[in-house]
Design an enzyme around this catalytic site. Structure first.
Site, mmCIF file in Angstrom:
data_model
loop_
_atom_site.group_PDB
_atom_site.id
_atom_site.type_symbol
_atom_site.label_atom_id
_atom_site.label_comp_id
_atom_site.label_asym_id
_atom_site.label_seq_id
_atom_site.Cartn_x
_atom_site.Cartn_y
_atom_site.Cartn_z
ATOM 1 N N LYS A 1 0.855 -1.187 0.000
ATOM 2 C CA LYS A 1 0.000 0.000 0.000
ATOM 3 C C LYS A 1 0.890 1.236 0.000
ATOM 4 C CE LYS A 1 -4.021 1.846 2.566
ATOM 5 N NZ LYS A 1 -4.896 1.656 3.738
ATOM 6 N N SER B 1 -9.698 1.949 2.942
ATOM 7 C CA SER B 1 -8.825 2.692 2.055
ATOM 8 C C SER B 1 -7.799 1.808 1.339
ATOM 9 C CB SER B 1 -8.078 3.758 2.857
ATOM 10 O OG SER B 1 -7.262 3.135 3.839
ATOM 11 N N SER C 1 -10.196 -0.280 7.104
ATOM 12 C CA SER C 1 -9.571 -0.082 5.787
ATOM 13 C C SER C 1 -8.936 -1.311 5.158
ATOM 14 C CB SER C 1 -8.506 1.018 5.870
ATOM 15 O OG SER C 1 -9.115 2.271 5.893
#
Lengths: 484, 485
Positions: B68, B143, B167
Site C-alpha cells: 500500500k 482505504s 480499511s
C-alpha cells in the site's frame, strides 16, 4: 504610594548531558556543523515516531526531586499544535499540567543578598526544543541540530519581588542543573531561555489575596540573566508610570517581547489573541509507569549540590565564606578545586590559586573553565613544585602563564627549562662568594651604614642565577658573608 | 495466468522444487499488474525493473507482493495517494517492509488507496478512482482499495494494507478476499504514514487465512522505533493454525444483525443477513458454539461519531508535517505561511480538508471536553464492553457492511443513517486494538460478501484458527475475481 512587583519565571533549560535527543536517536550535542545531528524523526518525515529517551526522563525526575516537586505515577507526553518553521512536525511534544508532568507543586530555597528566599514551583515539565533559526535580511537559516534536544521548563508562582531576586533564583537553578549533571546550563550557548511575568500592586494591600494582584504581563524571549534583570526593571518602571498616569487599569493582559537592542519590551499580542494549542496526549507514546523503586534509585543518585559543598569548604576546609561562595558558584570550578585537593595540594593554596589565578584568567579572557588549557592535574604539578620549594612562588606564576600561553604541560616545561630553583646551599654559596668579591666597594659602603644595599646584593645573585636561587637561602648566605 | 492465483505454500513448494523461478513469478506478477492497472487503476507505481530474489526456507522468499502506498519504501515513490507527496521518495523503509525484505519477499508495486487512508471508497486517490475487479462499476471500499483489488484479481498472493477504521477488512469483503489486522502493536507502525495513530494498524490482504498468518508472522516484531510495538516472538500464527476449534465460543450482537431493526430493508441487506446466519450454522456444525448477545444501543449509536472525532483530531495533528517545505512540492508564496497554505490547498482532496476542519474543531479548547474527551470516554465504554464479551467468548462474529460492493456512481461516502451501525462496527476493532479478520462468506447479487471475527488483544492465533476452520467449511478460499458484469 509605593508598589510591590510580583514576578514569576518560566525558565527553559536544555538538558545537555544526555547522549541523544529526547524523542530521537540523533546525538544531543551543541557545537556541531548545522544540520548534522538529525534523524528522520527530527525533520518529521512521514511515518517516523517518537521514542522517549529514558535518560532524559531520569534527569527530569531528578530535577523534579531537587525542586521538591511531586512526581507522577504515570508519565504522558502531549502535543502542542502550532505551525512554525522551527517545528517540522507541526506540534511540539511537551507536558501540560493535566495529566501531571514530571513535577508539580515544589518549593525552592535560594540565596539573595545573604538572605534565604523561597519560591514555589507550579510545575516542571520535559519537552523537546525546536530547531534554531537565524534570521537575515531576506532569508532565514534553520538548524535542526537543536530540534528535539530535551528541554526542562520550570514554571514558578509569582513569588519573586525584584530583578535581583529573579536573577539570584536563576543563578541558583543554573547551579542546580550543573551540580545534578543535567545541563551545562550555559546561556551563551542558548541553553537557558526565560519568559518573565511581571505585575505590580499597591504595597499596602494584602499580597496573599490574588484579587489585589495587578495585570499579568508576560515577556517572551529573554535569553540572558542580564536581559532578565533589565527586562524586569524596565517593565516595573513602565507599569509604575502607567499607574501614576492613571492608565494602568486600561492595560490589558498581554504578551510582550524583550528587545535587547532598544532595552525595551514591545507589545506582541493580547490575551484575547492567545493561541489555542489544541493539546492532546501523544498517542504514539504509551503511558510510562514511574515505579517507586526507580524513583528511589534516582533520589539516591542525586549528587552533592552547591550548598553542600559550600558547607564542607567552610566547616571542613576552614575556608572563608567568601572563598567558599566563589568556589561553588560554578560546578566545574568547584570540581577543578576538588581535583587539586584530591591531588594532595594544600586546601588553602588550592583555594587561593583557583580564586585568584584561575578565575582571574578565565574571567579576563571570558572563557569557560572547560576551555581553560591548564587542567587541574597540570596546576597540581606547578603547586607541588612550589610546595617542595623547587620553584619560587614568582616562578610558579610565571610557569602558570607560560604553560597556558604555549599550551605546554608544565611538567615538560619544568624538566626542560632552567626554571627549577637552586636550593643547594653549596651551589648558592659559591655564587654569593663570587658576587661579593666583585662588589668590594659596595660592601664597604654597607658596612658604613648604607644597609639598603643588602637588596642590591640579593639582586646581583638573582641576576647571576637568572632568578633561580632560592631567595631565603640566598639572603641567609649573604648575611653570613657580610658578618664575616 | 499460471501461478499468481496460487497460495503462498503452493508457490513456495514450486520454488523449492525448482519447478519455477522467482524471476518467472515476478515477471508474471508485473504483467498482471499492468492488466489490472488498465482495468481497476489499482496502482500508483509498478516496479517494472524488479527482479526475482533468492529462495530460502522462508515461505515468502522469492514471492511477489504489493505494498500500500502509505508504507515508506526506500528509494521507491511513496505518495499515500496524495498530491502533497506526489514526488516523495523516502530514504528509509518502514519496519514492516524491512522485515519482509529480510524474509526475501519481492515487492512488485505500490497500491493506490484513499488519500492517506482517509475515506472508505477508493475514490480519493490522486491517481483516480480504484475499481472493483468483480464489477468495475463498483467500488472496492477503502482505504486499502488497490491492495484489495490486486489480490482479488490474482496479481500476487498478498498485499499490505493499513486499517484505521476498517480499511483492510471492508475492502477485503467487497473484493471477496481475506483481510487481517493483528493486535495493535504486533506490527510496528514505524514508516507507515499516519492517519490516526491510536487507531492505525498495519495488516495484510490475502486469499486465505493461512496466507494471512504467514505474512503477519514475517511483518511483526517489537521495534525500537515504535514504542507501541510489543514482543510477539512467542507467537507463531502459521504454526498455531491446526483447525481444532472444539469448545470454542463466538457471539454476535443482536443490535447489529437483527433484520427487524432495519425498516424497509433492501433485498440485498436481507440476503446478506440471511447469508450471515447460514454461516453461523456452518460454525455450529464444526462444533463452535454461537450465541446472541445484547449491547447497549446508546453506545453503539455513538460509535460512528466517536470514530470521526478521534480519527479526525489525530489526523489533523499528524498531517501538520505536510507543509511542502521539507518534502513534498513547494507551494507558492512570499512567506512560509502562504507557501504552506498554497501547498495544502492544492494538495489535499476536499474530503480530507473537511476532516481537518472537524479535527481542529473538536480539539479546540472550548470544544475539547464536549467532543474529544467524551469521544475517548465512549471509546473506553465500547472497548470495556467488548472485553467483557471476550471473557466469555473467543470472538465476536458479525457481517461486514450492509451488503456487497456499492456502485461507484451512487452517492459515495454519504452514510445511510439506517444501516450505519452495520457499516461502522468494525471500528470497534480499532478502538480496542483487537485482532480482527474478514473472510469471504458467500455472494449477494453475484458479488462477494464477507464476515468478520474479532477477538481479544494478543489472542490472534485463536482468532485465525477459528477463521481458518470456518474458511474450510466454504468454497471461497483462494478465489480470484471473475468479472460478473
Amino acid at each position: 504610594m509605593g508598589y510591590i512587583a510580583k514576578i514569576g519565571l518560566e525558565m527553559h533549560c536544555e538538558v545537555s548531558e544526555t547522549n541523544t535527543k529526547v524523542f530521537s536517536s540523533a546525538r544531543n550535542s551543541y557545537s556541531d556543523i548545522p544540520n548534522t545531528n538529525v534523524r528522520p524523526v527530527d525533520m518529521a518525515f512521514p511515518g517516523t515516531l517518537p521514542v522517549v529517551n529514558k535518560e532524559a526522563v531520569r534527569m527530569a525526575l531528578m530535577a523534579s526531586m531537587i525542586l521538591n516537586c511531586k512526581q507522577p505515577e504515570y508519565m504522558y507526553f502531549e502535543r502542542k499544535n502550532y505551525y512554525y518553521p522551527d517545528l517540522p512536525k507541526g506540534f511540539q511534544l511537551t507536558q501540560e499540567t493535566k495529566p501531571i508532568p514530571v513535577g508539580i507543586y515544589g518549593k525552592v530555597d535560594f540565596e539573595c543578598d545573604n538572605e534565604i528566599k523561597s519560591v514555589r514551583v507550579n510545575n516542571l515539565h520535559l519537552e523537546e526544543d525546536a530547531a534554531s533559526l537565524d534570521h537575515y535580511f531576506s532569508s532565514s537559516n534553520i538548524d535542526y541540530n537543536r530540534a528535539g534536544v530535551p528541554l526542562l521548563e520550570l514554571v514558578t508562582e509569582p513569588d519573586l519581588h525584584s530583578a535581583d531576586e529573579a536573577v539570584s533564583f536563576l543563578e541558583h537553578m543554573r547551579s542546580v542543573y550543573q551540580y545534578a549533571g543535567i545541563s551545562e546550563a550555559d546561556s551563551k550557548k542558548g541553553q537557558i531561555r526565560c519568559d518573565v511575568n511581571v505585575s505590580i500592586m499597591d504595597e499596602n494591600l494584602d499580597e496573599e489575596d490574588p484579587k489585589n494582584w495587578g495585570t499579568k504581563i508576560e515577556i517572551k524571549n529573554v535569553n540572558s540573566f542580564g536581559g532578565v534583570r533589565d527586562a524586569i526593571n524596565y517593565e516595573i518602571k513602565r507599569q509604575t508610570e502607567l499607574k501614576e498616569n492613571g492608565k494602568y487599569d486600561e492595560m490589558e493582559q498581554q504578551t510582550r517581547r524583550w528587545d535587547e537592542e532598544s532595552g525595551t519590551t514591545i507589545y506582541m499580542r493580547s490575551k484575547v489573541d492567545a493561541i489555542d494549542y489544541k493539546y492532546f496526549v501523544e498517542p504514539n507514546i504509551p503511558k510510562i509507569k514511574i515505579s517507586k523503586s526507580w524513583l528511589e534509585e534516582i533520589r539516591k543518585s542525586i549528587p552533592e549540590m552547591a550548598l553542600d559543598r559550600k558547607k564542607k569548604y567552610i566547616e571542613k576546609y576552614n575556608l572563608s565564606e567568601y572563598d567558599a561562595t566563589v568556589l561553588v558558584k560554578e560546578k566545574n570550578v568547584s570540581d577543578y578545586f576538588e581535583e587539586l585537593v584530591s591531588n594532595n595540594i594544600d586546601v588553602k593554596v588550592a583555594a587561593n590559586w583557583v580564586t585568584v589565578q584561575v578565575l582571574g584568567y578565565i574571567n579576563k579572557h571570558d572563557i569557560s573553565i572547560n576551555d581553560f588549557y591548564l587542567k587541574a592535574k597540570m596546576l597540581s604539578t606547578i603547586l607541588k613544585a612550589l610546595e617542595s620549594k623547587k620553584i619560587s612562588s614568582k616562578q610558579a606564576k610565571e610557569l602558570f602563564f607560560k604553560a597556558i600561553e604555549e599550551e605546554k604541560d608544565p611538567k615538560e616545561l619544568l624538566e626542560s627549562s632552567d626554571m627549577t630553583q637552586i636550593t643547594d646551599e653549596k651551589e648558592i654559596s659559591d655564587i654569593v662568594d663570587k658576587v661579593m668579591e666583585n662588589n668590594q666597594a659596595q660592601i664597604e659602603e654597607y658596612k658604613n651604614g648604607k644597609t639598603n644595599l643588602f637588596d642590591y646584593f640579593v639582586g646581583q645573585v638573582m641576576r647571576e642565577t637568572r632568578g633561580k636561587a632560592n631567595p631565603v637561602i640566598t639572603k641567609k648566605l649573604i648575611s653570613k658573608y657580610l658578618e664575616k | 495466468m499460471k501461478y499468481m492465483n496460487k497460495s503462498i505454500e503452493e508457490l513456495h513448494e514450486l520454488l523449492i522444487n525448482k519447478e519455477i523461478t522467482s524471476d518467472d513469478l515476478v515477471k508474471e506478477s508485473l504483467s498482471l499488474s499492468h492488466e489490472v492497472q488498465e482495468k481497476c487503476n489499482a496502482f500508483v507505481t509498478i516496479l517494472d525493473e524488479q527482479k526475482g530474489g533468492e529462495v530460502t526456507d522462508n515461505l515468502l522468499s522469492g514471492i511477489p507482493y504489493g505494498v500500500k502506498d502509505n508504507y515508506s519504501t526506500k528509494g521507491i515513490l511513496s505518495t499515500g495517494s496524495s498530491n502533497t507527496l506526489k514526488d516523495y521518495v523516502p530514504f528509509f523503509n518502514a519496519t514492516a517492509i524491512e522485515n519482509l525484505n529480510k524474509a526475501g519477499a519481492i515487492k512488485v508495486n505500490k497500491t493506490a488507496m484513499d488519500e492517506f487512508g482517509m475515506g472508505g471508497t477508493g475514490t480519493t486517490a490522486h491517481t483516480g478512482i480504484i475499481k472493483n475487479p468483480w464489477d468495475t462499476t463498483r467500488m472496492c471500499a477503502g482505504s486499502s482499495s488497490g491492495s484489495a483489488a490486486a489480490v482479488a484479481a490474482g496479481v500476487y498472493p498478498y498485499a499490505l494494507g493499513s486499517d484505521t477504521g476498517d480499511s483492510i477488512r471492508k475492502p477485503a469483503a467487497y473484493c471477496g478476499i481475506v483481510g487481517y489486522k493483528p493486535t495493535y502493536g504486533m506490527i510496528s507502525r514505524y514508516g507507515l504514514f499516519p492517519f490516526a495513530s491510536s487507531l492505525d494498524h498495519c495488516g495484510v490482504l490475502t486469499r486465505s487465512v493461512k496466507d494471512a498468518a504467514i505474512v503477519v508472522d514475517n511483518m511483526k516484531g517489537i521495534d525500537k522505533n515504535d514504542m507501541t510495538s510489543f514482543d510477539s516472538s512467542n507467537i507463531n500464527l502459521y504454526k498455531s493454525i491446526d483447525g481444532n476449534v472444539k469448545s470454542k465460543k463466538l457471539c454476535y450482537v443482536k443490535e447489529i444483525v437483527d433484520i427487524n431493526r432495519y425498516k424497509n430493508a433492501s433485498l440485498e441487506l436481507k440476503e446478506h443477513l440471511d447469508n450471515f446466519y447460514r454461516t453461523l450454522d456452518k460454525l455450529k456444525k464444526i462444533g463452535i458454539e454461537v450465541e446472541e448477545v445484547s449491547v447497549d444501543e446508546k453506545i453503539l449509536n455513538a460509535l460512528a461519531s466517536v470514530y470521526v472525532i478521534i480519527s479526525c483530531a489525530e489526523a489533523t495533528s499528524n498531517m501538520s508535517n505536510l507543509t511542502g517545505i521539507i518534502f513534498g512540492p513547494r507551494g507558492k508564496g512570499d512567506n512560509y505561511i502562504d507557501m504552506m497554505k498554497d501547498h495544502r490547498t492544492k494538495g489535499f482532496s476536499p474530503l480530507i480538508k473537511r476532516r481537518f476542519v472537524i479535527g481542529s474543531y473538536v480539539l479546540q479548547k472550548e470544544n475539547q471536553e464536549r467532543y474529544f474527551r467524551n469521544a475517548q470516554r465512549v471509546r473506553r465504554l465500547l472497548v470495556d464492553r467488548w472485553k467483557e464479551l471476550f471473557k466469555e467468548y473467543d470472538g465476536v462474529i458479525l457481517p461486514v457492511s450492509s451488503g456487497p460492493a456499492k456502485k461507484l456512481d451512487g452517492e459515495v461516502d454519504i452514510l445511510d443513517e439506517k444501516t450505519q451501525i452495520l457499516e461502522e462496527h468494525l471500528q470497534i476493532g480499532n478502538f480496542g486494538g483487537f485482532p480482527s479478520i474478514t473472510i469471504p462468506n458467500g455472494f449477494v447479487n453475484n458479488l462477494p460478501v464477507g464476515i468478520n471475527i474479532t477477538g481479544n488483544c494478543y489472542d490472534d492465533a485463536n482468532v485465525l484458527n477459528i477463521a481458518y476452520a470456518l474458511e474450510s467449511t466454504m468454497n471461497y478460499k483462494g478465489q480470484i475475481a471473475k468479472e460478473v458484469k
